[in-house]
Write an enzyme that holds these catalytic residues in place. Structure first.
Site, short mmCIF file in Angstrom:
data_model
loop_
_atom_site.label_atom_id
_atom_site.label_comp_id
_atom_site.label_asym_id
_atom_site.label_seq_id
_atom_site.Cartn_x
_atom_site.Cartn_y
_atom_site.Cartn_z
CG ASP A 1 26.48 -11.51 -49.29
OD1 ASP A 1 27.68 -11.84 -49.21
OD2 ASP A 1 25.86 -10.95 -48.37
CE LYS B 1 31.55 -9.27 -44.88
NZ LYS B 1 30.27 -10.00 -45.05
CD GLN C 1 27.88 -10.10 -42.09
OE1 GLN C 1 28.15 -9.55 -43.17
NE2 GLN C 1 28.59 -11.11 -41.64
N1 L34 Z 1 25.43 -11.82 -45.91
N2 L34 Z 1 26.51 -12.85 -44.17
C1 L34 Z 1 26.53 -12.41 -45.43
N3 L34 Z 1 27.62 -12.51 -46.23
C2 L34 Z 1 28.74 -13.10 -45.76
O1 L34 Z 1 29.79 -13.26 -46.57
C3 L34 Z 1 28.78 -13.55 -44.44
N4 L34 Z 1 29.91 -14.09 -43.86
C4 L34 Z 1 29.76 -15.19 -42.91
C5 L34 Z 1 28.73 -14.75 -41.86
N5 L34 Z 1 27.61 -14.00 -42.43
C6 L34 Z 1 27.63 -13.45 -43.66
C7 L34 Z 1 31.00 -13.35 -43.51
O2 L34 Z 1 31.19 -12.21 -43.91
C8 L34 Z 1 31.16 -15.30 -42.33
N6 L34 Z 1 31.82 -14.08 -42.71
C9 L34 Z 1 33.13 -13.69 -42.30
C10 L34 Z 1 33.75 -12.54 -42.77
C11 L34 Z 1 35.02 -12.18 -42.35
C12 L34 Z 1 35.71 -12.98 -41.49
C13 L34 Z 1 35.11 -14.13 -41.01
C14 L34 Z 1 33.83 -14.48 -41.42
C15 L34 Z 1 37.07 -12.55 -41.06
O3 L34 Z 1 37.52 -11.51 -41.39
N7 L34 Z 1 37.77 -13.35 -40.25
C16 L34 Z 1 39.10 -13.02 -39.77
C17 L34 Z 1 39.12 -12.87 -38.27
C18 L34 Z 1 38.11 -11.92 -37.75
C19 L34 Z 1 38.18 -11.70 -36.26
O4 L34 Z 1 39.29 -11.42 -35.76
O5 L34 Z 1 37.12 -11.81 -35.60
C20 L34 Z 1 40.05 -14.15 -40.16
O6 L34 Z 1 41.23 -13.88 -40.30
O7 L34 Z 1 39.59 -15.28 -40.31
#
Ligand code: L34
Length: 296
Positions: free
Chosen positions: A120, A53, A97
């Site tokens: 959020d 982020k 988060q």
């Molecule tokens: N406050 N907490 C708050 N806001 C959020 O919007 C989140 N979320 C969830 C968990 N807690 C939170 C996230 O940010 C889930 N989440 C999130 C954000 C980004 C990705 C996955 C979940 C992401 O970038 N996923 C990548 C792979 C990441 C990796 O390689 O580990 C993808 O391509 O899916």
């Protein structure tokens, strides 16, 4: 049918370049959108999301304030930090988060964030505004899902949508967005969960299936109809000794099986995840734009 892939990374990149232009325009007016990022504890998945982020903020020219707090941080310390950012005019959005350590009351923390900086969309004021159809910061993951569907040309009006999962972060708000009387809604929505009698009976009649249960293989090929659109919100780390990191990422959908039946499907990684981050940027830029308007 072999499904085409909805490329979340590409859609996210397109939206981020639109946002980058907005940031440049805001900067020309003397305002740099600022996001305060707060992570408590050292959960490895949370750490990687938060890092992504902050990098995304920098990539489009935004300011971010990084706060990595130890797992032993008290609730009072966290609330004091949130208060300081509520009062800081350089900060337009505050991200705490989730999940938080067990000794911190999550509801109390979400209530402490100024609703005008709640990028959020988790503060009950924003949740309520969303439900009744007023302008609100929309929660990032479900908003990202809606944008992926719209930008992939999927018709929402009149569509049968079945969501598997009823979390406050994804299932509940997504259901609400999709039933709104608007161009980004007008769908007929069913929400399935752990007490649903026969989930497959519901998913099999869906034009759009959204898997948001947090468990691999929640949606399998025999649960979807031919030609369905399948959105996979899951991000599960499963042990895999053949990988350098010792794990690989899988969603909640049996991708291989389901992609033989679906018309469109999102992959994991590279589907919804990048959109979650993009919608956080979107909300923070929006918040900065609103701040300019109310200032003058
Ligand atoms: N406050 N907490 C708050 N806001 C959020 O919007 C989140 N979320 C969830 C968990 N807690 C939170 C996230 O940010 C889930 N989440 C999130 C954000 C980004 C990705 C996955 C979940 C992401 O970038 N996923 C990548 C792979 C990441 C990796 O390689 O580990 C993808 O391509 O899916």
């Amino acid at each position: 049918m072999t499904a085409a892939i909805i490329d979340g990374k590409q859609v996210a990149a397109d939206m981020r370049s639109e946002l980058k232009e907005k940031v440049a325009r805001l900067k020309a007016r003397g305002v740099t959108p600022g996001l305060a990022v707060i992570l408590v504890g050292d959960d490895p998945a949370s750490r990687s999301y938060v890092t992504a982020k902050e990098k995304a903020c920098a990539d489009i020219g935004m300011h971010s304030a990084d706060n990595r707090l130890g797992a032993e941080t008290s609730e009072a310390e966290l609330l004091a930090l949130i208060d300081a950012y509520n009062a800081d005019p350089a900060i337009h959005g505050i991200l705490v988060q989730l999940p938080l350590p067990d000794h911190i009351d999550e509801d109390k923390v979400l209530l402490a964030v100024d609703p005008d900086k709640d990028v959020d969309g988790f503060h009950p004021v924003n949740v309520g505004r969303m439900v009744v159809g007023q302008d609100a910061f929309l929660p990032c993951t479900p908003h990202g899902v809606v944008q992926l569907l719209l930008r992939s040309g999927v018709e929402l009006s009149g569509a049968e949508v079945v969501i598997v999962g009823r979390s406050n972060i994804v299932g509940k708000p997504l259901a609400n967005m999709l039933i709104q009387k608007s161009d980004t809604g007008n769908a007929t929505v069913t929400v399935c969960h752990t007490r649903t009698k026969n989930i497959a009976e519901h998913t099999r009649r869906a034009d759009i299936v959204v898997a948001a249960a947090g468990r691999p293989n929640t949606v399998t090929a025999e649960m979807v109809k031919d030609g369905a659109v399948v959105i996979d919100v899951g991000v599960n780390r499963v042990e895999d000794a053949s990988k350098k990191k010792g794990y690989r990422l899988v969603g909640d959908v049996d991708f291989e099986g389901v992609s033989k039946k679906a018309r469109l499907i999102t992959p994991v990684p590279g589907g919804v995840g990048p959109m979650t981050i993009t919608m956080l940027l979107y909300n923070t830029v929006l918040s900065a734009e609103i701040a300019i308007c109310t200032e003058s």
